[in-house]
Design an enzyme around this catalytic site. Structure first.
Site, PDB file in Angstrom:
ATOM      1  N   HIS A 119     -44.960  -3.141  14.950  1.00  0.00           N
ATOM      2  CA  HIS A 119     -45.722  -2.025  14.808  1.00  0.00           C
ATOM      3  C   HIS A 119     -45.527  -1.090  16.302  1.00  0.00           C
ATOM      4  CE1 HIS A 119     -49.229   0.560  14.135  1.00  0.00           C
ATOM      5  NE2 HIS A 119     -49.573   0.303  15.295  1.00  0.00           N
ATOM      6  N   ASP A 178     -12.715  -1.361  -7.188  1.00  0.00           N
ATOM      7  CA  ASP A 178     -13.037  -0.562  -8.188  1.00  0.00           C
ATOM      8  C   ASP A 178     -12.442  -0.660  -9.586  1.00  0.00           C
ATOM      9  OD1 ASP A 178     -14.845   0.862  -6.284  1.00  0.00           O
ATOM     10  OD2 ASP A 178     -13.243   2.559  -6.088  1.00  0.00           O
ATOM     11  N   GLY A 184     -18.353  11.242 -10.891  1.00  0.00           N
ATOM     12  CA  GLY A 184     -17.943   9.614 -10.865  1.00  0.00           C
ATOM     13  C   GLY A 184     -16.359   9.427 -10.613  1.00  0.00           C
ATOM     14  N   ARG A 185     -16.065   8.304 -10.613  1.00  0.00           N
ATOM     15  CA  ARG A 185     -14.568   7.817 -10.349  1.00  0.00           C
ATOM     16  C   ARG A 185     -14.170   6.951 -11.323  1.00  0.00           C
ATOM     17  NH1 ARG A 185     -13.524   9.111  -5.217  1.00  0.00           N
ATOM     18  NH2 ARG A 185     -11.661   7.742  -5.031  1.00  0.00           N
ATOM     19  N   CYS A 231     -12.236   4.623   1.049  1.00  0.00           N
ATOM     20  CA  CYS A 231     -13.508   4.569   1.817  1.00  0.00           C
ATOM     21  C   CYS A 231     -13.262   4.972   3.448  1.00  0.00           C
ATOM     22  CB  CYS A 231     -13.809   3.286   1.797  1.00  0.00           C
ATOM     23  SG  CYS A 231     -15.465   2.747   2.912  1.00  0.00           S
ATOM     24  N   GLU A 281       1.077  -1.233   0.067  1.00  0.00           N
ATOM     25  CA  GLU A 281      -0.019  -0.042  -0.004  1.00  0.00           C
ATOM     26  C   GLU A 281       0.896   1.242   0.061  1.00  0.00           C
ATOM     27  OE1 GLU A 281      -2.569   2.828  -0.025  1.00  0.00           O
ATOM     28  OE2 GLU A 281      -3.349   0.818  -0.157  1.00  0.00           O
TER      29      GLU A 281
END
Length: 484
Positions: free
Chosen positions: A462, A322, A279-280, A50, A42
């Site tokens: 309920h 993604d 968008g991405r 996220c 990473e």
């Protein structure tokens, strides 16, 4: 299950995962739990978009927005004499950052306890089984079983616009821009754009929301977009659909934008902040796919050759998150499921493919939307005979209590001779308060091919909002108490 001794060739991992977002770390954790030796590369922070820039910080801020809205509702509707003095931006962001930090520590702790080796640096493929990581603790790695690509996505930017983190921002940096603007122009009426429009309106900003499609949330059911638009307009948000940005001029303290409307008219919108949420795009730069014999498709995705294993045309190289094209929805919870599938595949364990039709979709605005399965338009376009029932949330007592409107829409296959809804439930669509917490029931209904009569047997508490879901199915099954 241990597949080898920890002293057996410790320099060679079984699996190399490139990318530590939701898809990447879920793959790593599951693979490690199955006894595989895992290296996770990473280049930024484990947790990905996220955790650090998207889902988690945005939902923390939207919770604060809900509190602000509650104060306004308390006096206007309930006679509770409460007033909002101010929003302490520093305190608000400090709480958000603490939530993110604790989640980040939690993910790191899970990976460490699982025995996953986290390598900081930029990874690139050097062959179908080899990876080079350039960074503080990088090196060359050969994966004995496979490589998993989980490099995520970045925000798309419109031509001619450049984000400066203050006047022009993307969904990645909108929450981290300085202070609360008095006015915001949001480009993009998908889930991200709608959520940011909702947040800024709650915080007192004048908001204009522009979407090029004919309705908000264009991938959702048309009735969802209609009810959502009604709710946002009721809150004072200006919604322009079928509209596009034709120009933008940076001002010392904001942006002056020109928007072409659906009728061909031009409107000028001046705002302190322009938020681009159109968008991405998948991130593959620097990955050197060609070195492993891979290439992106025409849209930049890395498509699997085998969706049941999420394996590419190069055996042993899998994709999650993604980077995947549709039908993968590019949602964090879908990437978790994809990670589990790939990890189990690499461990040699049979695993069911991800059922994308049963992945829920949620927009955390006010009002919220939540859906699973087919829209009415999609069902009819497939030539399926369907039976549809729509029920307003205010048909229930709890819906009246909340007073925000909304609806439940159920789409079922009409297999009966008279067009009765005797087939499986194809889709469920919700709009209203807290519907993000109501969709799990419908997810199971769609995934398990339940029929309206099956659901009608289940007693809903309920008074609750979920009672509206039960009533919608009762009506489809011919047993509704409020059908006319």
């Amino acid at each position: 299950m241990n597949t080898h001794s920890l002293t057996d060739r410790p320099d060679e991992p079984d699996v190399v995962v490139i990318g530590g977002g939701t898809g990447g770390y879920s793959t790593a954790l599951r693979a490690a739990a199955l006894g595989l030796r895992v290296v996770l590369a990473e280049r930024d922070l484990v947790g990905g978009t996220c955790l650090h820039r998207g889902c988690i910080p945005s939902k923390a801020m939207l919770h604060a927005a809900e509190l602000v809205d509650g104060i306004a509702e308390a006096g206007a509707r309930w006679g509770v004499k409460a007033t909002l003095e101010s929003v302490d931006w520093d305190a608000l962001t400090a709480t958000r950052d603490d939530i993110v930090a604790r989640n980040h520590q939690g993910v790191g702790g899970h990976l460490a306890r699982a025995g996953v080796r986290v390598v900081r640096g930029s990874a690139r493929l050097t062959g179908p089984r080899s990876v080079r990581v350039d960074g503080p603790d990088g090196g060359a790695f050969t994966a004995r079983r496979g490589i998993v690509l989980a490099t995520g996505s970045r925000p798309r930017m419109l031509p001619g616009l450049t984000a400066d983190g203050r006047r022009v921002v993307t969904s990645d940096d909108a929450l981290f821009a300085p202070g609360l603007p008095a006015s915001v122009l949001v480009l993009g009426g998908g889930a991200i754009g709608v959520e940011y429009a909702s947040f800024h309106r709650s915080m007192g900003a004048e908001v204009t929301l522009v979407e090029a499609a004919e309705r908000l949330l264009p991938l959702e059911d048309a009735d969802v977009g209609r009810h959502l638009t009604r709710g946002l307009k009721r809150r004072g948000i200006t919604v322009r659909t079928g509209a596009t940005l034709t120009g933008a001029e940076l001002l010392p303290d904001g942006v002056r934008a020109t928007v072409r409307t659906a009728r061909g008219e031009e409107a000028v919108v001046t705002a302190e902040r322009l938020l681009v949420a159109v968008g991405r795009a998948p991130v593959t730069d620097g990955l050197d796919l060609a070195a492993a014999g891979l290439a992106t498709d025409g849209r930049g995705f890395v498509a699997p050759a085998d969706w049941s294993r999420l394996e590419t045309a190069v055996p042993g190289i899998h994709v999650v998150g993604d980077l995947l094209p549709p039908p993968s929805p590019g949602l964090a919870h879908a990437s978790f499921a994809e990670g589990l599938l790939v990890a189990e595949t690499l461990a040699g364990i049979p695993s069911r493919p991800v059922d994308y039709a049963a992945v829920p979709r949620v927009t955390y605005s006010s009002p919220q939307t939540a859906s699973v399965g087919l829209t009415e338009e999609a069902a009819r376009s497939r030539g399926l005979p369907v039976k549809v029932n729509t029920l307003p949330l205010t048909a229930t007592a709890k819906g009246m209590v909340h007073g925000q409107g909304g609806m439940v829409k159920v789409i079922a296959a009409a297999d009966g001779a008279g067009g009765e809804a005797t087939g499986a439930v194809l889709g469920v669509h919700l709009v209203g308060p807290h519907v993000s917490e109501m969709i799990a029931e419908s997810q199971l209904i769609v995934a398990w091919d339940a029929e309206p009569a099956d659901v009608a047997q289940q007693v809903h508490a309920h008074p609750t909002l979920s009672e509206a879901v039960g009533e919608a199915f009762l009506t489809l099954a011919g047993r509704g108490l409020h059908q006319h």
